[in-house]
Design a protein around this motif. Sequence first.
Motif, PDB file in Angstrom:
ATOM      1  N   ASP A   1       7.132   5.832 -10.522  1.00 38.53           N
ATOM      2  CA  ASP A   1       7.650   6.519  -9.348  1.00 38.53           C
ATOM      3  C   ASP A   1       8.745   5.697  -8.691  1.00 38.53           C
ATOM      4  OD1 ASP A   1       6.275   4.550  -8.099  1.00 38.53           O
ATOM      5  OD2 ASP A   1       5.388   5.837  -6.583  1.00 38.53           O
ATOM      6  N   GLU A   2       9.437   4.956  -9.530  1.00 33.01           N
ATOM      7  CA  GLU A   2      10.572   4.191  -9.021  1.00 33.01           C
ATOM      8  C   GLU A   2      11.680   5.178  -8.708  1.00 33.01           C
ATOM      9  OE1 GLU A   2      11.403   0.449  -9.737  1.00 33.01           O
ATOM     10  OE2 GLU A   2       9.304   0.428  -9.160  1.00 33.01           O
TER      11      GLU A   2
ATOM     12  N   MET B   1      14.467   4.556  -7.722  1.00 36.36           N
ATOM     13  CA  MET B   1      15.764   4.042  -8.147  1.00 36.36           C
ATOM     14  C   MET B   1      15.902   4.073  -9.660  1.00 36.36           C
ATOM     15  SD  MET B   1      15.350   1.079  -5.535  1.00 36.36           S
ATOM     16  CE  MET B   1      14.083   1.743  -4.502  1.00 36.36           C
TER      17      MET B   1
ATOM     18  N   ARG C   1      13.201   0.861 -13.548  1.00 36.41           N
ATOM     19  CA  ARG C   1      12.300   0.442 -14.620  1.00 36.41           C
ATOM     20  C   ARG C   1      12.283   1.435 -15.776  1.00 36.41           C
ATOM     21  NH1 ARG C   1       7.515   0.450 -14.753  1.00 36.41           N
ATOM     22  NH2 ARG C   1       6.963  -1.073 -16.317  1.00 36.41           N
TER      23      ARG C   1
ATOM     24  N   SER D   1      -1.356  -1.025 -10.289  1.00 34.99           N
ATOM     25  CA  SER D   1      -0.848   0.083 -11.091  1.00 34.99           C
ATOM     26  C   SER D   1      -1.836   0.445 -12.189  1.00 34.99           C
ATOM     27  CB  SER D   1       0.490  -0.301 -11.731  1.00 34.99           C
ATOM     28  OG  SER D   1       1.379  -0.746 -10.748  1.00 34.99           O
TER      29      SER D   1
ATOM     30  N   PHE E   1      -2.010   8.281  -7.908  1.00 32.60           N
ATOM     31  CA  PHE E   1      -0.655   8.771  -7.685  1.00 32.60           C
ATOM     32  C   PHE E   1      -0.403  10.090  -8.419  1.00 32.60           C
ATOM     33  CE2 PHE E   1      -0.192   4.899  -5.554  1.00 32.60           C
ATOM     34  CZ  PHE E   1       0.827   5.100  -4.647  1.00 32.60           C
TER      35      PHE E   1
ATOM     36  N   PRO F   1      -6.304   4.895  -2.096  1.00 27.59           N
ATOM     37  CA  PRO F   1      -5.948   3.466  -1.980  1.00 27.59           C
ATOM     38  C   PRO F   1      -6.955   2.669  -1.165  1.00 27.59           C
ATOM     39  CG  PRO F   1      -4.432   4.851  -0.726  1.00 27.59           C
ATOM     40  CD  PRO F   1      -5.267   5.774  -1.540  1.00 27.59           C
ATOM     41  N   THR F   2      -7.740   3.343  -0.344  1.00 27.41           N
ATOM     42  CA  THR F   2      -8.701   2.587   0.463  1.00 27.41           C
ATOM     43  C   THR F   2     -10.067   2.495  -0.201  1.00 27.41           C
ATOM     44  OG1 THR F   2      -9.032   4.648   1.650  1.00 27.41           O
ATOM     45  CG2 THR F   2      -7.653   3.005   2.708  1.00 27.41           C
TER      46      THR F   2
ATOM     47  N   ASP G   1      17.737   1.451  -0.989  1.00 23.05           N
ATOM     48  CA  ASP G   1      16.565   0.856  -0.348  1.00 23.05           C
ATOM     49  C   ASP G   1      16.308   1.499   1.007  1.00 23.05           C
ATOM     50  OD1 ASP G   1      16.225  -0.900  -2.428  1.00 23.05           O
ATOM     51  OD2 ASP G   1      17.590  -2.359  -1.555  1.00 23.05           O
TER      52      ASP G   1
ATOM     53  N   GLU H   1      14.861   4.876   0.662  1.00 27.39           N
ATOM     54  CA  GLU H   1      13.454   4.809   0.305  1.00 27.39           C
ATOM     55  C   GLU H   1      12.612   4.409   1.527  1.00 27.39           C
ATOM     56  OE1 GLU H   1      12.221   5.846  -2.326  1.00 27.39           O
ATOM     57  OE2 GLU H   1      10.164   5.083  -2.231  1.00 27.39           O
TER      58      GLU H   1
ATOM     59  N   ARG I   1      11.961   7.442   3.515  1.00 27.61           N
ATOM     60  CA  ARG I   1      11.030   8.328   2.825  1.00 27.61           C
ATOM     61  C   ARG I   1       9.593   7.865   3.019  1.00 27.61           C
ATOM     62  NH1 ARG I   1      13.426   8.312  -2.051  1.00 27.61           N
ATOM     63  NH2 ARG I   1      14.694  10.130  -1.582  1.00 27.61           N
ATOM     64  N   GLN I   2       9.423   6.558   3.182  1.00 26.06           N
ATOM     65  CA  GLN I   2       8.071   6.032   3.354  1.00 26.06           C
ATOM     66  C   GLN I   2       7.719   5.803   4.822  1.00 26.06           C
ATOM     67  OE1 GLN I   2       6.205   6.176   0.834  1.00 26.06           O
ATOM     68  NE2 GLN I   2       7.865   6.545  -0.625  1.00 26.06           N
TER      69      GLN I   2
ATOM     70  N   GLY J   1       6.394  -3.909  -8.443  1.00 31.25           N
ATOM     71  CA  GLY J   1       5.436  -3.140  -9.212  1.00 31.25           C
ATOM     72  C   GLY J   1       5.870  -1.697  -9.230  1.00 31.25           C
ATOM     73  N   SER J   2       5.216  -0.919 -10.068  1.00 39.12           N
ATOM     74  CA  SER J   2       5.760   0.422 -10.227  1.00 39.12           C
ATOM     75  C   SER J   2       5.081   1.444  -9.333  1.00 39.12           C
ATOM     76  CB  SER J   2       5.677   0.849 -11.678  1.00 39.12           C
ATOM     77  OG  SER J   2       4.372   1.271 -11.954  1.00 39.12           O
ATOM     78  N   LEU J   3       3.861   1.189  -8.911  1.00 39.62           N
ATOM     79  CA  LEU J   3       3.243   2.218  -8.074  1.00 39.62           C
ATOM     80  C   LEU J   3       3.121   1.748  -6.631  1.00 39.62           C
ATOM     81  CD1 LEU J   3       0.548   3.949 -10.279  1.00 39.62           C
ATOM     82  CD2 LEU J   3       2.783   4.750  -9.655  1.00 39.62           C
ATOM     83  N   GLY J   4       1.956   1.964  -6.063  1.00 45.28           N
ATOM     84  CA  GLY J   4       1.777   1.872  -4.629  1.00 45.28           C
ATOM     85  C   GLY J   4       2.226   0.626  -3.905  1.00 45.28           C
TER      86      GLY J   4
ATOM     87  N   ARG K   1       4.587  -0.893  -3.657  1.00 49.24           N
ATOM     88  CA  ARG K   1       5.950  -0.916  -3.133  1.00 49.24           C
ATOM     89  C   ARG K   1       6.037  -0.295  -1.741  1.00 49.24           C
ATOM     90  NH1 ARG K   1       9.788   1.909  -5.533  1.00 49.24           N
ATOM     91  NH2 ARG K   1       8.393   3.570  -6.149  1.00 49.24           N
ATOM     92  N   TYR K   2       4.920   0.292  -1.287  1.00 49.18           N
ATOM     93  CA  TYR K   2       4.959   0.975  -0.003  1.00 49.18           C
ATOM     94  C   TYR K   2       4.160   0.213   1.043  1.00 49.18           C
ATOM     95  CZ  TYR K   2       6.076   4.645  -3.363  1.00 49.18           C
ATOM     96  OH  TYR K   2       6.620   5.359  -4.391  1.00 49.18           O
TER      97      TYR K   2
ATOM     98  N   TRP L   1       2.638   1.435   3.723  1.00 54.92           N
ATOM     99  CA  TRP L   1       1.371   2.077   4.071  1.00 54.92           C
ATOM    100  C   TRP L   1       0.313   1.783   3.030  1.00 54.92           C
ATOM    101  CZ3 TRP L   1      -0.313   5.364   0.327  1.00 54.92           C
ATOM    102  CH2 TRP L   1       0.629   5.944  -0.527  1.00 54.92           C
ATOM    103  N   TYR L   2       0.754   1.664   1.778  1.00 56.57           N
ATOM    104  CA  TYR L   2      -0.200   1.397   0.709  1.00 56.57           C
ATOM    105  C   TYR L   2      -0.752  -0.022   0.842  1.00 56.57           C
ATOM    106  CZ  TYR L   2      -2.191   1.141  -3.947  1.00 56.57           C
ATOM    107  OH  TYR L   2      -3.048   0.991  -4.991  1.00 56.57           O
TER     108      TYR L   2
ATOM    109  N   ALA M   1      -3.355   0.040   3.251  1.00 59.92           N
ATOM    110  CA  ALA M   1      -4.543   0.678   2.689  1.00 59.92           C
ATOM    111  C   ALA M   1      -5.317  -0.304   1.807  1.00 59.92           C
ATOM    112  CB  ALA M   1      -4.142   1.911   1.887  1.00 59.92           C
ATOM    113  N   ARG M   2      -4.586  -1.126   1.079  1.00 59.19           N
ATOM    114  CA  ARG M   2      -5.252  -2.154   0.260  1.00 59.19           C
ATOM    115  C   ARG M   2      -6.091  -3.066   1.128  1.00 59.19           C
ATOM    116  NH1 ARG M   2      -0.873  -5.269  -3.264  1.00 59.19           N
ATOM    117  NH2 ARG M   2      -2.607  -6.432  -4.141  1.00 59.19           N
TER     118      ARG M   2
END
Lengths: 420, 531, 410, 490
Positions: free
Chosen positions: A299-300, A302, A305, A339, A347, A397-398, D119, D122, D125-126, D340-343, D345-346, D348-349, D352-353
């Motif tokens: 979900d990049e 940009m 990757r 991931s 996701f 995520p939680t 950037d 993005e 968006r987040q 990293g490719s998923l969460g 990067r955000y 809010w995530y 959540a972690r």
Amino acid sequence: MRKLLWITVFQLGVVLLGAAPAMADETVLLRAGWLHTGDGAAIEGGCVLVRNGKIAAVGRDLALPEGARLIEAEEGAITAGLIDAASRAGVGPGAGEQSSEFVPRLLVADEVDLTSPDFQSLMRCGVTTVYVSTDSSSVVGGRGAVVRTGSSRGKATLVSSQGALGATMSADAYMRGAFNQSPFGAPTATARRPTTRMGLVWAWRKGFYDAMALRDGVTPPSGNPVVRSDEDLRVLIDVMAGKIPLRVMARTRDDILRVVRLSEELGFTFVLEEALEVYRCLDVIQSKEIPVIFGPLLDETMGTRLPQESDRLCLRTPSMLKDKGVLFALTARELGGESALPFQACFAMRYGLSFEAALAAVTSAPARILGIDKRVGRVEQGMDADLVVWSGPPFRPTTRAIAVLVEGVIVHSEAEGDGS
Amino acid sequence: MPRLARSLHAVRLRHVLFAGILALGIPGGSLLAGAILGREALAQPGRPPVLAIRGARVHTLTGPPLEGATVLVRRGEIVAVGTDVQIPRGSSILEAEGMELTPGLIDAWSGSLVGDGAPQDRGATSDARAADAVDPFLADEIQELLQGGITTLHVDYGYPSGFGCRGAVVRLVKGSAGSDFLRVPEASLTSSLGVSTAQPLLRLGELKGLRSDLIAARKYKESWEEYDEALEEYMEKIEERKKKDEAEDKKEGQTTDPGKPGDDKPGDAPEKDKPEDEPKGERRRRPHASHVEDPVVGEEDLQRPRRRPRPEAPPPEETTEEPKSDKKTEGDLDKPIRPRKDPRLELIVQLLEGKMPLRVEAHRAEDVLNAIALAKEHKLRLQLVGCSEGYRIAKDIAERHVPVILGPTLESILPRRDALRFHRPGTAARLHEAGATVVLGTSSHVAGGSRFLRANAALAVSHGLDRDAALRAITVEAARVLGLDDRLGTIEKGKDADLVLFRGDPLDPRAAVEVVIVGGEVVYRKEEAGR
Amino acid sequence: MRPRSTIRTERSWALRMTVSCVALALVCGSEVRAQDKPVAIRARKLFLGTGDPVENGLVLMRDGKILAAGANVSVPADMDVLDREVVAPGFVDVMTRLGAYDSVLETARPLVPEARAALAIDLDHTDFRFALRSGVTTAGVVPWNRTVAAGRTAVIKTGSLSGRARMVREMGPHLLTTGTPAHSWRIGPNSSSGLMELLRERLASASKNGLADADLRRVARGEETVLLDCEGAELQAVLRLVSATGLDAGLLGVEDPTRSLRELVAAGRPVVLGPFELGARGRDLRAAAHLSAAGIDVAFTSAAPARSPEALRLSAALCIAQGMSEDAAFRALTTIPARLLGVADRVGTIERGRDADLVVWSGHPLDLSSRLEEVWIEGQRVFLAGDRQDASRRGLSSSRSGMGAREGRR
Amino acid sequence: MTKLVCLAVVLASCLTFTGAAAALQGEPGKLVVKAGTIVTLGGDEIRNGAVVVENGRIVAVGTDVEIPYDATVLEFPDKVLFPGMVNCHDWGGLDRPNESIPVAPFLDVADALDPSSVDFEEDLRQGVTTVGVSQGHDCIIGGMGRAVRPLGLTPPEMTVKQETGLKISVAARRRSNRMIQMSQLRQAFHDLDEYTGQVAEKKYEDDLKKKDKKIEVGPDEAREKGKALLRADDLDDKHRNLYRLTTGAIGSFVYAEKAMDVKVAIDLARERGFFDRMTLVVGSECFKAAATLKEAGRPVILTELVHREQDPWTGEIEETFVPGVLAREGVRFALLPEGGSLGARYLWYQAARCVRNGVTRQTALESITLVPAEALGLRDRVGSIEVGKDANLVVLSGDPLDSLTWVEKVFIEGRLAYDKDKDIRLLELLEGLTRDEIEEGGEAMESPEDGASGATPEVDPETDGGKDDGGTEGDGSDGGFLSGERRHAG
């Protein structure tokens, strides 16, 4: 007699090694706010009774047997252990075999580091079984391996080293290795036999046609620079006979359609891996009933990757696959941490997949693709007790995995989640 | 040995009990004392508690070993040693019968505790300090060092050509994040001859570089001395003029302002100027922050660096010469020219003044001799490190009273490093026979090797070194080289209580380290370590 | 830098070398049998290598063999008996490249099982003297692990009266490699799985009595001990291969055994560990202790001359400090490596009929501070500490000045 | 219908970014945002409340606030209103994070900031409304940072606060080591001392000369006296910022990679007088120095959430969740996105972690809003929905820490800066369409035999129809939106 040792006996699909390892005799009762059995049912306040490594009972109000251990998560949920059907866990980023483009008898199991922390961290986030896929840098690249991420001994165990045959229909097979792997300085394109997609397809055809010739009792024409020996061809004969499943890694629509055409021409069935652009040819996949192992989800925004071959992303691919009724699984491939597989499901849900479909894509669907759905992938009486207890709704995520069982053995649990 | 275990257990329990007291700030030296202080001691707050180690064979290193002796420790210091020592009532007793007690082992040449230092980027070219690289959070490595009986180490970060880094002495006291951990942050300056290169010409260049640096430092020192003299003169003149002016002022009468002329005025000025110093006013003048005001940057601006001419602020170099012309107008007063401060040369000046020893890693005989000659020429406190070919020139080294810190006797026989190829395991013995001071270290080239210091000493013994000399080489002689022999290295009254109990011969690595005490505090106990 | 390949694998060349080598051995042999007067050594402590040391034991030897050894050995009254402090069997080092550092590297083909290290050893090399003076009397010289089947190890005695090393067994165990050193992009597989696949295939065909791979037939049938280098390979995969093929393999180059202790124990194959030097990790030392405690045969090696042969004794001492039993550590330096090299009937212990290879120490042989005083090989004293004229020192000074001269120093 | 919508979307996207910028410069009107839930973070959550915005500032928050008659009222009855998140240490928008000159206090990120960087797109968006742009870690003394809103055409327009702090690193630069790092850091301050000493001496003498007095003290004393006269403007560009740092005039972001660096950084800051405005940017191992961090009392910016370390005896990897440790110790920390490719990067995530690993929800939410605001020195302006603060509001479809929640609208200082329904890029990503395809309206035929790229794609009309409700809602159509043009920017 000794000769027998050398002959790899292969059964349909992947054989789970018969003798299960010595497992704890412990009886465990799991109880959680929700139990997702994996066939669409969600039982509120569901319980699972685990005995002798198997699921002994599934239901709403199971009594706690004497001496049994209770793991309870009132807010949480129980699902089957997750299965990654095309992982690269435990295999370093290192070399794919470069000495030949055609190495069907290679075993990925020989490369898998069962002590790798990869498996440990996968196990902790709920993944109980992984299929370790072949490297994509050969045209035909050997057999995958099935690994259970946990055991009573605390380590990953090899279940089968005779998985599906992995093949590549992508530029990886003539680009990637050549530029990464030469120990002698500057690599040349001539070091690899196919250097174009034309050559790649030729290598496929050549291998299969030679195998057909061998099967039909005709000596294959000599001078094949690709195939090392007849033994290699026999693997392809088994593939064509449906005895060994075939995995094909392809990304772009063109490549996917190319494999489809080849499969018709050469008479094999296959499972599609990675399949980045599968959303562009869903109808074909649907009509040919080709199973897809999609991922990892990129979900990049940009697109940095993205592999060179494609700059097209479609985040809703999993839900499109679902809508078309294609049998598909999600994979995280080499990715771990945030991931890893449960987060791929997380996701996929964010991008439109329903929870039931997401759960199926990481449990029952990969089990079916791997041919182990009689034993794992659902929460059902008589199945192997590969189970995950989540702290909340799964794939959020939680939410974390507070207990993980592999064949009835609690391989991971948090103190506060422990009752009894 | 259950008795030992029990008493140790007691120590631990009490330690926990009184951890709070420690936190309240009892001086570091008496930490253990505080920890093992029993109820009795609490009752009489005047007397600090005592730790008694009873029954061990004590290698005092001031004389022959004492059989079945007792060592008393109070406030982190050794207060009594002997076979007839009375143990005061209320002491914590550590039963050590059948064990051997030595001072804490000292590794005088170590590459431990510098965490992320990959060997290839070792070696600093500027005025680096190994102390900056010592990572006190390497708990596992510290534990391993203690397991090897090491309590103090000289850590350095490699020996580059030219003057390299300053080595640090680390003492493995409890609570490594504390300030006592770095015992001497700047213990020595390192250098090398013939280590980084094998080319004869380059090796000569190394020597030349060292020599010219020393000469430069000497000149630097002289220039500052001259400056100080001139400054004194200048100050005198100012005083004279001041008196003269004051006298004149008095003559002229009280018409001008009554305050002292020179003192207050400048003091007033800043207060007036201060408000202008606020960020706001200042920001307006800065080119960088000026986008709001002038968002368009002219082409001119892009082409040359943005620096506005500042007549008030002289460039640093000029100040040294400028005063001449400026001060001429002042008349008779010539302000002396201040030489540039150079931290690197100041460091070398410390060598010249003998405030810091120079460590030179050299292996070949001629390099060693060159180092000795250089030290003689500039009257440096030299310490030789490595010295693989020392056996060939043992006499020369002994005559010059240069201490030698030898590395592992187990270097490869094939030249892994060119400099080491004539290495002989018997070097230590030969140097000792010749009368040189021999210290055994583990070399900063072997990361984490310090914990096997004992093995290194044992191998030296197997190649002919006297047993006693080997033990001295990792305790008292090492302490002397580090300049800490007044505090460490032997077991005698008044010294710091850094002690190690061995179950067996201290030089035999098979003999386990049972207890390690640093600064009077038990920092390692075998049964607790569990490893 | 890759050392130049110097073993010729062409048959004719091998033949020539074999002939010359046999001739060489004959010449050596004539010198060996010079002694026939019996010699007796009485030791305050005698390590027989078969159990606890014997106090005041006596060793009687003749013609290079031990006639008798133990506490109750009597000697003729007129015989001179040498009194010594501690006498122990000479150490055996499994994996060295003494005298043949870069001349046992062959990379012509992915498998060169016909190669023999014995043909490439310089028996006069100074390396042997260093080994001798560290108490090593027998050493295996192993070909480099750059090919899947790298050829046969040679077994060497490190000294003789003339100062030369002496060949004991030309056809020592084969070396097989599955690990990263054998990854070669030009001549064969470049991945562990590729190597293992190749090895599996060749062993299979060798066991089938084919003419090809005849060299490996006995190995493939598990009838011959083989050294298997698994440096950089997945240990568990190697162990699966070993169990599946029934190889009688001693494992070399085992990395981080801690992670697969259970599997190593289950496989039950001997493991060669070391060398452990000053930078050794605690967990590797601990692993040696665990393995030997679990009944696995552990041997130490020094990998000389890349490392000092003294690392052998150091390895043992450090492992003892981490919990290995002294007995196991002693066996790891004597009987176990002797068995791996196929010379257990000749060296490793002090017993009647064995070669009279003894080392005289000033103290316990595994106490690092003990001094090595004498070395006896086949009944002859080949090294005497402090003796400037002894055989092992001969040539040292000249070679030293030779090196200096070449360098143009002085 | 579908076609129409797409056309509208495309037309909107053809406008340049100036649209948004113009809106930003114009005088904002009054705005009232009503939402089902308002997570204020300054106080309790408010059900069915309203936020009143005037001139870009929040003037009232609550359930029964007076709605100005002339205000635009936006109602989101089933949505969650959340304060704009703060990403306090990022080099997004810089083409390269580090300058090769190791000691460069004279640099300013504003000079390199690319307002059209993806950037920032993005970030919006987040739901990130404030970004602290700073130099990377690979420096000794780096440039000046700046806080910006991810909206605007030029750096000045984007700027929320200039000079948030100078970047300093006590950890080793790449291909260097700690010794060299510290030695060069000392050297930098030593040079500053020497230089300011000289300037001060001269200043003092000139001052006397101006007053027609004679020098009556020695040079050393003159330096001391001159220092009192010294102003930042007397120094050259090269030294000025460093001097201002030591006088406490500006803040700093000090990077400490390992636990051992923490004390070094704090000691340095205390010694050089910039401790009070220092923010530590810490690596994962620094949890070992949690006590020191707590004692220092300054906010901490976490670069990594999980610390991995190998047990030397078992060889196993031990993982530590760093925010968990810091929260237990009571250290205030701000979170950053990770690669990293998923969460991860955000922002809010990341929060959540934290909740997943046992950190309280409040602490986790503050670590992406209030604490980073404090680290930027903007605690009085952003980070919560409170009266007097900037009206940086994010309309969320659900719980801020849930992965199924989407950012629907973002207001920055009272102006609509992002609207999900007009986010063409998101449409592209979700549906796998190219701009051309969106333009064509999404009718496609699958043609397996046609291998040529650029062929008409197949798009499921049903899925495409899912975007239908967008655009029609259309409140604040003058607001910002995201343009696909910027896809390859930078």
